[in-house]
Design a protein around this motif. Structure first.
Motif, PDB file in Angstrom:
ATOM      1  N   CYS A 170       0.815  -1.225   0.000  1.00 49.55           N
ATOM      2  CA  CYS A 170       0.000   0.000   0.000  1.00 49.55           C
ATOM      3  C   CYS A 170       0.845   1.270   0.000  1.00 49.55           C
ATOM      4  O   CYS A 170       0.300   2.365  -0.042  1.00 49.55           O
ATOM      5  N   HIS A 171       2.171   1.139   0.094  1.00 48.77           N
ATOM      6  CA  HIS A 171       3.110   2.277   0.058  1.00 48.77           C
ATOM      7  C   HIS A 171       2.912   3.255   1.205  1.00 48.77           C
ATOM      8  O   HIS A 171       3.178   4.439   1.072  1.00 48.77           O
ATOM      9  N   GLU A 172       2.448   2.766   2.347  1.00 41.11           N
ATOM     10  CA  GLU A 172       2.323   3.580   3.556  1.00 41.11           C
ATOM     11  C   GLU A 172       3.535   3.315   4.446  1.00 41.11           C
ATOM     12  O   GLU A 172       4.109   2.229   4.414  1.00 41.11           O
ATOM     13  N   PRO A 173       3.953   4.297   5.268  1.00 43.22           N
ATOM     14  CA  PRO A 173       5.069   4.043   6.183  1.00 43.22           C
ATOM     15  C   PRO A 173       4.670   3.054   7.276  1.00 43.22           C
ATOM     16  O   PRO A 173       3.535   3.070   7.766  1.00 43.22           O
ATOM     17  N   LYS A 174       5.596   2.154   7.633  1.00 44.10           N
ATOM     18  CA  LYS A 174       5.349   1.168   8.686  1.00 44.10           C
ATOM     19  C   LYS A 174       6.662   0.860   9.366  1.00 44.10           C
ATOM     20  O   LYS A 174       7.730   1.180   8.868  1.00 44.10           O
ATOM     21  N   LEU A 175       6.602   0.237  10.548  1.00 43.97           N
ATOM     22  CA  LEU A 175       7.810  -0.176  11.236  1.00 43.97           C
ATOM     23  C   LEU A 175       8.389  -1.399  10.541  1.00 43.97           C
ATOM     24  O   LEU A 175       7.638  -2.267  10.085  1.00 43.97           O
TER      25      LEU A 175
END
Length: 62
Positions: free
Chosen positions: A34-39
């Motif tokens: 989804c191209h979202e920032p995550k850890l």
């Protein structure tokens, strides 16, 4: 033996200690789905994917 002549104030003492107490931000990576920032090394909270596979199934509301 050396003894301090005056008491060190809290402001002076804390000024000296503060650089060692700074917290650093965690490193973020971008989810390939989804191209979202995550850890890094964790399931994406947005799309529930990890390593290209859906890990947590979506909850069905009744």
């Amino acid at each position: 033996m050396a003894v301090p002549k005056r008491k060190t104030s809290k402001a002076r003492r804390d000024k000296r200690r503060s650089p060692n107490m700074k917290k650093s931000l965690p490193g973020l990576s971008i989810c390939p789905q989804c191209h979202e920032p995550k850890l890094p090394h964790r399931v994406c909270p947005n799309c529930n994917y990890y390593d290209g596979k859906e890990v947590v199934a979506e909850a069905v509301e009744a």
